[in-house]
Design an enzyme around this catalytic site. Structure first.
Site, PDB file in Angstrom:
ATOM      1  N   GLU A 198      19.076  -9.493   2.623  1.00 38.93           N
ATOM      2  CA  GLU A 198      18.385 -10.535   3.397  1.00 38.93           C
ATOM      3  C   GLU A 198      18.795 -10.579   4.862  1.00 38.93           C
ATOM      4  OE1 GLU A 198      18.473 -12.128  -0.891  1.00 38.93           O
ATOM      5  OE2 GLU A 198      19.832 -11.049   0.457  1.00 38.93           O
ATOM      6  N   SER A 290      16.647   8.400 -12.602  1.00 40.59           N
ATOM      7  CA  SER A 290      16.434   8.208 -14.037  1.00 40.59           C
ATOM      8  C   SER A 290      14.941   8.171 -14.340  1.00 40.59           C
ATOM      9  CB  SER A 290      17.092   6.905 -14.499  1.00 40.59           C
ATOM     10  OG  SER A 290      18.481   6.969 -14.359  1.00 40.59           O
ATOM     11  N   ASP A 355      14.931  -7.797  -7.736  1.00 46.03           N
ATOM     12  CA  ASP A 355      15.779  -8.523  -6.793  1.00 46.03           C
ATOM     13  C   ASP A 355      16.635  -9.528  -7.564  1.00 46.03           C
ATOM     14  OD1 ASP A 355      16.937  -9.823  -4.699  1.00 46.03           O
ATOM     15  OD2 ASP A 355      15.091 -10.725  -3.931  1.00 46.03           O
ATOM     16  N   ASP A 358      20.963 -12.640  -4.172  1.00 44.98           N
ATOM     17  CA  ASP A 358      20.447 -13.421  -3.047  1.00 44.98           C
ATOM     18  C   ASP A 358      21.592 -13.835  -2.125  1.00 44.98           C
ATOM     19  OD1 ASP A 358      17.882 -13.243  -3.911  1.00 44.98           O
ATOM     20  OD2 ASP A 358      17.655 -15.368  -4.444  1.00 44.98           O
ATOM     21  N   PRO A 488      12.083 -14.758  -0.883  1.00 38.13           N
ATOM     22  CA  PRO A 488      13.128 -13.915  -1.465  1.00 38.13           C
ATOM     23  C   PRO A 488      13.583 -12.783  -0.564  1.00 38.13           C
ATOM     24  CG  PRO A 488      11.001 -13.394  -2.441  1.00 38.13           C
ATOM     25  CD  PRO A 488      10.790 -14.601  -1.577  1.00 38.13           C
TER      26      PRO A 488
END
Length: 845
Positions: A198, A290, A355, A358, A488
């Site tokens: 962020e 992967s 996500d 935070d 977000p």
């Protein structure tokens, strides 16, 4: 903290470079050789209740048979130490921030960074104590088994002590359960968490606002960091494509401001994080690539479900009790082969990339920066002092602060703000280990669904197939429910108004079972349509899943031979190595439109060659060069086109923002700009600045030709052939390496001394594949699987007499050739073909 120092020393850690400096002077005078294994031997321990048998096959894989899970896990720990004690030791130190103690002052900053995220001893103990009885007993038994081997190495250093300990000056010390859980935490965060960027996004937004003002900045920010892209292929693909109008879906933005000082600190924190990820990867722990293909019985040529998997490196184990059995890959020090099979079901995992981390911005008291405002009241931060022992220097002490949202990672004193980082998996890692252990005991898809509904906090995409013909996938993990109005992508308000509202119930996480198309494909792509991206990975139309989907669509019935062929083709795309690569076909209309107005014949030919190239890096004639000039032309053109289209408007942010996440978005960014209103998420800002897009694409092609002409010094574009790429075992050897590499970060992350001692080659031809490769057929009638790893073999052990395990290098050429070994799981074959047998007996009073 000085991130530039870490950046330099992080690379130098590979292969335990300090060890190798000592080795290098003597390597030519050493009589190398292999340890002659004891065919039959016995040990005893008071930790066991009943006898355990460990049979190692021809590749050194331990098949562990016992009467209880607790006894078997003693042997899991013991065999882990036999093979990878150096790796486990370095992972422990990496996780706990104790690398400076053996590598010196250059690693102090890394240790600070690591400890700012690490659990305290008390927190680790609390998690272990909270485990249910059976998994706790298994976990503690694994630690005891590890320590049993360490005591043997203390008693018999010439035979059992890894040579790296001598050169690093490390004393053999037993591991505590908390040590092992800290290492497991590192692994789970590496593969099961994403986000936390962020502050970088905030810096980007502030740069936009300063240049364009709030309204236009909002538009560009939403373009470059979209909350969703409906053109991205989802694992649980409902085949519905709806156009997204970003402006109507954008979350109301936080207007948190970083001061100039904090912007500089944020940039340093970003560099620190990127460099620290590199440090973590040097000891055999590397994220990436992967990929999973699961074929249902109706599409399988054998009538049984088939699985093709490629993932990270590790060691293989087979564990069996009367009630429990599973075999496959585990990453030390996990000890759980979650990627593998038993007689009833097969499970494989790719990272979820949602996500789950935070950053919260907290108002601090101007008179006391260690107090913060939360829910209308002032609260004291919890402070503790950490001391780092430093080889060749005085200890370094520093202070860590913790808030209700987590550890403080950055302070903006000018704005009276502290930034704290919150993890969705916080204090859950021990439970994740226990949940993974329970998954290995499931017998069917129904059992697995019930298990996952009860909770698996690590974010992943778990695919499966069972003997009854069911196939499916489940997106797992603690997924935060964010407050309405919280963006977000940016720091949340830490005053309590934007707290997480809980976690999405695990039963509501995306999934898919027995799809009508008869297969499942997962390659770190978005789990379902409509997912909000946040500040983690972003997916778009170009993403690499298109190639496997095309291969599967081209076959009605798919055999194991087909899966091997798919693996070769997919590997040759190098999509596992460079996630920004894609097929030239996506850009064909725009390249053709540009070519139509070109006057330069070389530029026209460049377009033609790019569009003729099939997107695969192939050297069929074995001359050491890829066969088609379109390979180097297209790979050079992509970043050149991005630079041409975006850099005049947003500088190099299109590249910088991708550096922070695993899944880069830049190629889809370019494609969206070119598609215009036809894109699923149309751009709101004109990045062509009123020019015809074809003109800018033509400029980028001309710039590509000019750049490559300077390199190849020939007017004949068909002679512009890229030398084949090589993959180094050890990152450090790439600095002055003579071999051409695809990606300067592309090494096996081998963490031992075998390269300098010439048990392993310095480099080998890069086949573009992930590390552990496996093919499984899910039926009791086929009790085996196929696999290979690139970093040598099952064991990394070299003793103090410079003799190596015979399994230190017996898989490297196998993997290089994209061939497979067979791992048998039926007891009759194991007993017949095993190479060594270890009996571990309980101590009888």
């Amino acid at each position: 903290m000085g991130s530039s120092v870490i950046k330099k020393t992080g690379i130098g850690l590979t292969g335990i470079l300090i060890v190798l400096v000592g080795i290098g002077a003597y390597v030519y005078f050493i009589q190398r050789g292999y340890i002659e294994p004891e065919l039959n031997r016995e040990i005893s321990s008071a930790a066991l209740q009943q006898k355990v048998d460990v049979y190692r096959d021809g590749y050194g894989i331990p098949h562990i048979f016992g009467e209880s899970l607790e006894d078997v896990y003693f042997a899991v720990g013991y065999t882990m130490a036999e093979e990878r004690l150096t790796q486990v030791e370095l992972i422990r130190r990496t996780a706990k921030g104790e690398l400076a103690e053996i590598f010196g002052p250059k690693l102090v900053d890394y240790d600070k960074w690591s400890r700012s995220r690490a659990y305290t001893q008390e927190e680790l103990s609390t998690m272990i104590a909270g485990l249910h009885d059976n998994p706790r007993k298994a976990f503690l038994a694994m630690v005891k088994g590890l320590n049993h081997y360490i005591q043997e190495a203390v008693d018999h250093p010439d035979e059992k002590r890894p040579i790296e300990f001598d050169f690093l000056g490390i004393e053999l010390q037993p591991f505590t359960p908390e040590d092992i859980l800290s290492g497991i935490t590192l692994i789970l965060r590496k593969f099961g968490s994403s986000g936390g960027t962020e502050l970088t996004n905030q810096a980007f937004l502030q740069a936009l606002v300063e240049r364009y003002g709030n309204d236009t900045a909002q538009l560009i920010f939403d373009d470059i960091l979209p909350l969703a892209d409906p053109d991205a292929h989802a694992i649980a693909d409902d085949s519905k494509r709806t156009r997204l109008h970003q402006s109507s879906n954008a979350v109301s933005m936080s207007r948190t401001q970083l001061s100039a000082t904090a912007l500089a600190a944020s940039a340093e924190f970003r560099e620190q994080t990127l460099a620290s990820v590199d440090v973590v990867s040097q000891f055999g722990i590397s994220q990436g690539a992967s990929r999973t293909i699961v074929i249902g019985p109706e599409r399988s040529a054998t009538g049984n479900p088939l699985i093709l998997q490629g993932t990270a490196d590790g060691r293989e184990i087979h564990i069996k009790t009367p009630e429990f059995e599973f075999a496959g890959l585990t990453v030390p020090p996990m000890g759980i082969p979650l990627q593998g099979k038993n007689m009833h079901i097969g499970t494989v995992v790719t990272t979820g990339e949602r996500d789950t981390i935070d950053i919260f911005a907290l108002q601090t008291d101007p008179d006391n920066p260690n107090r913060y405002r939360y829910r209308g009241q002032w609260h004291d931060m919890e402070l503790r002092t950490e001391t780092i022992n430093v080889k060749g220097a005085e200890p370094v002490s520093f202070e860590l602060a913790t808030t209700v949202h987590g550890r403080v990672i950055l302070r903006d004193q000018e704005n009276n703000t502290a930034y704290a980082q919150r993890w969705a998996m916080w204090m859950e890692e021990a439970n994740v280990w226990a949940s993974a252990l329970e998954i290995l005991n499931v017998q069917s898809a129904d059992d697995l669904a019930e298990n996952l509904n009860s909770g698996f906090a690590a974010n992943s995409n778990l695919s499966y197939a069972d003997k009854n013909g069911h196939i499916g996938f489940r997106h797992t993990g603690n997924l935060p429910i964010r407050s309405p109005g919280a963006d977000p992508r940016l720091p949340a308000n830490g005053d309590g108004s934007q707290d997480w509202l809980g976690m999405t119930p695990h039963s509501e996480n995306p999934g898919l079972r027995n799809p009508g198309k008869g297969f499942i494909h997962a390659w770190n792509n978005t789990p379902a349509s409509g997912i909000t991206y946040g500040d983690g990975s972003r997916w778009g139309k170009h993403f690499r899943t298109h190639l496997p989907l095309e291969l599967i669509a081209g076959k009605n019935k798919i055999s194991i031979a087909d899966l091997k062929a798919f693996n070769r083709t997919i590997s040759a795309s190098f999509y596992s190595v460079d996630l920004s690569l894609t097929s030239p076909a996506f850009f064909a209309p725009y390249l053709k439109a540009a070519a139509a107005r070109m006057e330069d014949p070389q530029a026209k030919q460049a377009v033609q060659l790019m569009l003729e190239w099939n997107g695969l890096f192939l050297d069929k004639d074995g001359d050491g060069y890829y066969d088609h000039p379109g390979a180097i032309l297209f790979r050079t053109w992509l970043p050149t086109a991005l630079e041409t289209v975006f850099s005049d408007d947003i500088d190099d942010w299109w590249r910088k923002l991708d550096d922070d996440v695993y899944i880069p978005y830049q190629t889809s960014l370019l494609l969206r700009a070119l598609e215009g209103k036809q894109a699923g998420n149309p751009m709101q800002f004109d990045y062509f600045n009123g020019q015809d897009p074809a003109d800018l694409i033509a400029q980028s092609v001309s710039a590509t030709v000019k750049q490559l002409h300077e390199r190849f010094e020939s007017d004949d574009l068909t002679s512009w052939l890229e030398p084949v790429y090589w993959r180094y075992m050890v990152r450090e050897d790439m600095r002055d390496g003579e071999k051409h590499t695809f990606n300067p970060k592309r090494s096996t992350r081998y963490g031992g001394g075998a390269v300098k001692l010439r048990y392993l080659p310095k480099a080998f031809i890069d086949n573009g594949a992930p590390d552990w490769l496996s093919i499984m057929e899910i039926t009791p009638e086929k009790p085996y699987y196929l696999s290979a790893i690139p970093s040598g073999g099952q064991s990394w052990f070299i003793n103090t007499g410079w003799k190596a395990s015979p399994h230190i290098n017996d898989q490297q050429t196998l993997h290089e050739a994209l061939e497979f070994k067979t791992v048998h799981l039926d007891e009759e074959t194991i007993l017949k073909e095993h190479q060594t047998h270890l009996v571990i007996r309980p101590v009888i009073d």
